[in-house]
Design a protein around this motif. Structure first.
Motif, PDB file in Angstrom:
ATOM      1  N   LEU A   1      23.023 -26.562 -10.096  1.00 33.42           N
ATOM      2  CA  LEU A   1      21.676 -26.006 -10.026  1.00 33.42           C
ATOM      3  C   LEU A   1      20.648 -27.080  -9.682  1.00 33.42           C
ATOM      4  CD1 LEU A   1      21.517 -23.476 -13.010  1.00 33.42           C
ATOM      5  CD2 LEU A   1      21.260 -22.953 -10.590  1.00 33.42           C
TER       6      LEU A   1
ATOM      7  N   GLU B   1      18.633 -20.506 -16.759  1.00 35.88           N
ATOM      8  CA  GLU B   1      19.572 -19.717 -15.964  1.00 35.88           C
ATOM      9  C   GLU B   1      20.990 -19.828 -16.501  1.00 35.88           C
ATOM     10  OE1 GLU B   1      19.457 -19.797 -11.741  1.00 35.88           O
ATOM     11  OE2 GLU B   1      17.312 -20.293 -11.674  1.00 35.88           O
TER      12      GLU B   1
ATOM     13  N   ARG C   1      22.984 -16.620 -19.983  1.00 40.82           N
ATOM     14  CA  ARG C   1      24.222 -15.897 -19.660  1.00 40.82           C
ATOM     15  C   ARG C   1      25.332 -16.465 -20.538  1.00 40.82           C
ATOM     16  NH1 ARG C   1      21.159 -16.547 -15.131  1.00 40.82           N
ATOM     17  NH2 ARG C   1      20.851 -14.712 -13.793  1.00 40.82           N
TER      18      ARG C   1
END
Length: 358
Positions: free
Chosen positions: A11, A127, A131
């Motif tokens: 990322l 991000e 999750r």
């Protein structure tokens, strides 16, 4: 933990960030498993976009870092060494760095003096953290079951004649007894104090017939949090106005639980419950968002609130907690932690959501 920081590197590269600088807190524990103490001496995980991470730590903290099982190189410094120079030696002088959102200001300023471009790492790490993988869901499930056991014992402590503070102290001990490593918060809001969503405890003596909001949570040994709110009546009879409002609140929270699933937006979960309350004339009494994400912190992404168009995905864990608050009289909130599955929702708190008379 290796897969977590390698995904963070991916990322970082996609955002043109040269390195992440992570100091003690939830981000560091998430990436390494190390629950480091936030000391005046710098501890900082350096995660370059390319290359292996390095944990910069005081020499006297090496043993603690090693004992935590960190899987990265540890570079230590002595009492008279400059730890910021050590971090700087690991990266190019023109590196774009992103620092964790909760880094102390003096450290941010020190890194700004050393690097020309300092950004926030929070949006990038969110991000990853929102999750949850199966191991994280299992840890949240364990935390949820533990806090459920505390709520099931509420009749041991909550009764007329005791102060909120006395009840809160008993609850805090039970949070540890039932499987948490630490107590994060205890809210015991009796009577009018229940109308303050973040009231903690006070010396108010609980009266017969008082509605009582009990919102409690802790962190388990795996580093994952619980958070659950239930409502109790300390004997006697609650006002009819309160009972009517509570029935609508139960309906609103049920509608939200039935709506929440992968593919719907975070704001839509808020909207469906808010509409139920508004239709009953209680919309103005619901004064906060429906929920927050939960994991290694009690409050993290995703936030279940108007304006958040994020589409929910499997692994996202969050609270569903509508409330009604009538200042000076009473309050009520029903809160569960839930996690999106591949095709639905798993609710991690399973005690009765109805008003419990003690």
């Amino acid at each position: 933990m290796t897969s977590r920081w390698t995904r963070a590197q991916d990322l970082a590269r996609s955002r043109s960030v040269g390195a992440l600088l992570i100091t003690p807190g939830a981000d560091l524990r998430y990436l390494t498993g190390y629950h480091a103490k936030p000391l005046e001496r710098l501890t900082c995980l350096v995660v370059p976009a390319d290359g292996d991470p390095v944990l910069v730590a005081p020499a006297l903290e090496r043993a603690a870092a090693e004992a935590s099982g960190v899987e990265v190189e540890i570079a230590t410094f002595g009492e008279t060494d400059d730890p910021y120079a050590l971090v700087g030696s690991l990266l190019p002088a023109d590196a774009v760095v992103a620092v964790d959102n909760q880094m102390w200001a003096e450290r941010v300023l020190a890194f700004q003096r050393r690097f020309a471009d300092v950004r926030l790492a929070g949006p990038l790490l969110a991000e990853l953290r929102m999750r949850k993988d199966p191991h994280e869901v299992a840890a949240l499930r364990d935390a949820g079951a533990a806090i459920d056991r505390v709520h099931q014992r509420m009749g041991e402590w909550l009764r007329p004649g005791r102060t909120e503070r006395e009840v809160g102290a008993d609850i805090g001990r039970a949070i540890l007894e039932e499987g948490h490593e630490q107590v994060d918060f205890v809210i015991v809001g009796s009577g009018p104090n229940g109308a303050s969503p973040h009231h903690e405890v006070s010396d108010r003596v609980i009266q017969e017939g008082d509605p009582v909001v009990v919102d409690i949570g802790g962190t388990n040994a795996a580093g994952y949090c619980s958070d659950c709110t239930r409502n109790y009546l300390a004997g006697g009879t609650a006002p009819r106005e309160y009972l009517d409002a509570y029935a609508v609140l139960e309906e609103a929270q049920q509608v939200q639980r039935e709506h929440a699933r992968p593919g719907v937006t975070a704001e839509s979960v808020d909207a469906v419950g808010r509409q139920v309350l508004a239709d009953a004339g209680l919309g103005d009494l619901f004064i906060h968002r429906t929920g927050h994400g939960i994991g290694t912190e009690t409050h993290e992404e995703p936030y279940i609130v108007e304006g958040n168009e994020l589409v929910l995905e499997p692994g996202m864990a969050f609270s569903i907690e509508p409330g009604v608050y009538l200042e000076g009289r009473y309050g009520a909130r029903i809160e569960d932690i839930a996690v999106c599955t591949d095709d639905g929702l798993e609710v991690l708190n399973n005690t009765s959501r109805s008003l419990t008379v003690l």
